[in-house]
Design an enzyme around this catalytic site. Structure first.
Site, PDB file in Angstrom:
ATOM      1  N   TYR A 118      -5.662  29.799  20.414  1.00  0.00           N
ATOM      2  CA  TYR A 118      -4.734  30.467  21.332  1.00  0.00           C
ATOM      3  C   TYR A 118      -4.246  31.789  20.750  1.00  0.00           C
ATOM      4  CZ  TYR A 118      -4.249  26.278  24.274  1.00  0.00           C
ATOM      5  OH  TYR A 118      -4.466  25.214  25.115  1.00  0.00           O
ATOM      6  N   LYS A 163     -11.544  19.815  11.974  1.00  0.00           N
ATOM      7  CA  LYS A 163     -13.012  19.819  12.023  1.00  0.00           C
ATOM      8  C   LYS A 163     -13.486  20.620  10.807  1.00  0.00           C
ATOM      9  CE  LYS A 163     -16.835  18.805  14.347  1.00  0.00           C
ATOM     10  NZ  LYS A 163     -17.293  17.516  14.886  1.00  0.00           N
ATOM     11  N   ASP A 194     -13.324  14.633  16.398  1.00  0.00           N
ATOM     12  CA  ASP A 194     -14.113  13.934  17.430  1.00  0.00           C
ATOM     13  C   ASP A 194     -13.965  12.416  17.304  1.00  0.00           C
ATOM     14  OD1 ASP A 194     -15.515  14.247  15.063  1.00  0.00           O
ATOM     15  OD2 ASP A 194     -17.444  14.689  15.988  1.00  0.00           O
ATOM     16  N   ASP A 218      -3.378  20.322  21.810  1.00  0.00           N
ATOM     17  CA  ASP A 218      -3.234  20.304  23.274  1.00  0.00           C
ATOM     18  C   ASP A 218      -4.018  19.125  23.852  1.00  0.00           C
ATOM     19  OD1 ASP A 218      -2.682  21.231  25.907  1.00  0.00           O
ATOM     20  OD2 ASP A 218      -4.643  22.216  25.959  1.00  0.00           O
ATOM     21  N   ASP A 222      -2.524  15.167  25.420  1.00  0.00           N
ATOM     22  CA  ASP A 222      -2.761  14.593  26.758  1.00  0.00           C
ATOM     23  C   ASP A 222      -3.510  13.263  26.622  1.00  0.00           C
ATOM     24  OD1 ASP A 222      -1.577  16.822  27.983  1.00  0.00           O
ATOM     25  OD2 ASP A 222      -3.166  17.044  29.478  1.00  0.00           O
TER      26      ASP A 222
HETATM   27  C1  IPM Z   1       0.383  22.705  27.538  1.00  0.00           C
HETATM   28  C2  IPM Z   1      -0.458  23.433  28.556  1.00  0.00           C
HETATM   29  C3  IPM Z   1      -0.583  24.908  28.189  1.00  0.00           C
HETATM   30  C4  IPM Z   1      -1.331  24.973  26.874  1.00  0.00           C
HETATM   31  C5  IPM Z   1      -1.290  25.779  29.227  1.00  0.00           C
HETATM   32  C6  IPM Z   1      -0.651  25.665  30.578  1.00  0.00           C
HETATM   33  C7  IPM Z   1      -1.324  27.209  28.812  1.00  0.00           C
HETATM   34  O1  IPM Z   1      -1.683  22.818  28.703  1.00  0.00           O
HETATM   35  O2  IPM Z   1       1.528  23.110  27.305  1.00  0.00           O
HETATM   36  O3  IPM Z   1      -0.088  21.703  26.986  1.00  0.00           O
HETATM   37  O4  IPM Z   1      -2.560  24.949  26.857  1.00  0.00           O
HETATM   38  O5  IPM Z   1      -0.665  25.040  25.847  1.00  0.00           O
HETATM   39 MN    MN Z   2      -1.795  20.847  27.742  1.00  0.00          MN
END
Ligand code: IPM
Ligand code: MN
Ligand code: NAD
Length: 344
Positions: A118, A163, A194, A218, A222
């Site tokens: 990022y 990694k 992985d 990130d 999730d």
């Molecule tokens: C998060 C989101 C953001 C990220 C996006 C919306 C830019 O997925 O906060 O997890 O990738 O950081």
């Molecule tokens: Mn996210």
């Protein structure tokens, strides 16, 4: 009074942030909320995702509460509002806590929030698109310190997920993590990203504090929600001067406007904000847990409840606790030592 800057965003952002603010107002009257706009509409009108003068005010706040915004894939020059805020406010550490309401266990992820893939450095030149995965010593050290501090506070170890068998940057990051953890007296386990995804799904609770690069963090955060719902996961984005609290989920356009968004991720984010302000977020977390164990939940958790019903349910649990414990706001959430409550 504490000043909290609020950006609700779009999609389900406003629905869940309104819920979080109702809950905060039920535990303390010490926060004044100030509202700001941002996102694609602001960009279309002014060429920036958030106005510079608003950013100046936001910087002066004690904390920020953020919902979610939708980011189009193909709007030239646009950078997502949350990425802009993380960068502008210097929020280098992203702490994401995935709760297990049944056992009170948590998966704790520290995501490096300012560099890695990022970095924002990249280009498309003559048929080649490049994104630079930047790892600096300064960036690696400060996130390693943050994660080691979190591990110490929780009396646990670090799991550094990388990694390093392939990426030069992760070899460098790994060295820094081991050095910093050594300095803190924190044990480090490590795993390759992985195969770690399988461990995270099959055996989520035994990894101490998980530390990883921005994009890996990130994705892992999730994924770590598979045993519960993405809708319940809170986060804090911390910098040297300010912190921003937001649910981990996005604007969920598929359910926006239907009144069924799970408000718990936003509510628990607000509880982390109370802690950060020096108030006490634990009554909110306890009330949320009690509600989840017996209340009707939103459809993402298999229930039929609306956002409003869950929010009101959590508030009644809070009010019940206040009455049961003869809980006095000035003492419970104030800076006054709790011992005073026992005097007499
Ligand atoms: C998060 C989101 C953001 C990220 C996006 C919306 C830019 O997925 O906060 O997890 O990738 O950081
Ligand atoms: Mn996210
Ligand atoms: P998402 O998190 O918005 O949704 C993923 C799935 O989870 C959807 O099915 C959604 O309905 C469900 N979900 C998410 N939050 C929920 C909640 N509180 N209650 C019930 N269900 C919930 O991810 P996405 O669909 O990949 O992204 C949608 C948009 O959100 C994209 O434009 C993305 O860029 C943006 N996004 C923004 C942020 C942010 O602003 N912080 C974070 C993540 C994604």
């Amino acid at each position: 009074m504490y000043r909290v800057a609020v950006i609700k965003g779009d999609g389900i952002g406003p629905e869940v942030i309104d819920a979080a603010i109702e809950v905060v107002n039920a535990v303390t009257g010490r926060i004044s909320f100030e509202y700001y706009e941002g996102g694609v509409e602001t960009f279309k009108r002014h060429g920036v995702p958030v106005l510079e003068e608003d950013l100046e005010e936001i910087r002066k706040s004690d904390a920020v509460l953020f919902g979610a915004t939708t980011t189009p894939f193909d709007l030239p020059g646009y950078r997502s509002l949350i990425l802009t805020l993380r960068r502008e406010l210097g929020l280098y550490a992203n702490l994401r806590v995935i709760p297990d309401f049944n056992d009170g266990r948590e998966i704790v992820i520290v995501r490096e929030n300012s560099e890695g893939l990022y970095s924002g450095i990249g280009s498309v030149v003559e048929g080649r698109a490049v994104d630079v995965r930047l790892i600096t010593r300064e960036g690696a050290e400060r996130i390693a310190r943050f994660a080691a501090g979190e591990a110490l506070r929780r009396g646990t170890f670090l799991t550094f997920v990388h990694k390093a068998n392939v990426l030069i940057g992760d070899r460098f990051f790994r060295r820094v993590v081991f050095d910093v953890a050594g300095e803190y007296g924190v044990d480090v386990k490590e795993a390759i990203v992985d195969s770690f995804t399988i461990k995270l799904v099959r055996d989520p609770w035994s990894h101490g504090v998980i530390l990883s690069e921005n994009l890996f963090g990130d994705i892992l955060s999730d994924l770590a929600t598979v045993h519960t719902s993405l809708g319940v996961v809170p986060s804090g984005n911390y910098g040297e001067d300010i912190a921003l609290f937001e649910p981990v989920h996005g604007s969920a356009p598929d359910i926006a406007g239907r009144g069924i968004a799970n408000p718990i991720g936003a509510i628990l984010s607000a509880s982390m904000m109370l802690d950060y302000l020096g108030l006490d977020g634990s009554p909110v977390r306890e009330a949320t847990r009690r509600y989840v164990l017996r209340g009707n939940l939103t459809p993402d958790m298999g229930g039929t409840a609306t956002t409003g019903e869950v929010t009101r349910g959590i508030i009644s649990e809070l009010i019940g606790a206040i009455e049961e414990e003869l809980w006095v706001e000035e003492i419970r959430v104030g800076r006054i030592p709790t011992d005073i409550s026992r005097v007499g």
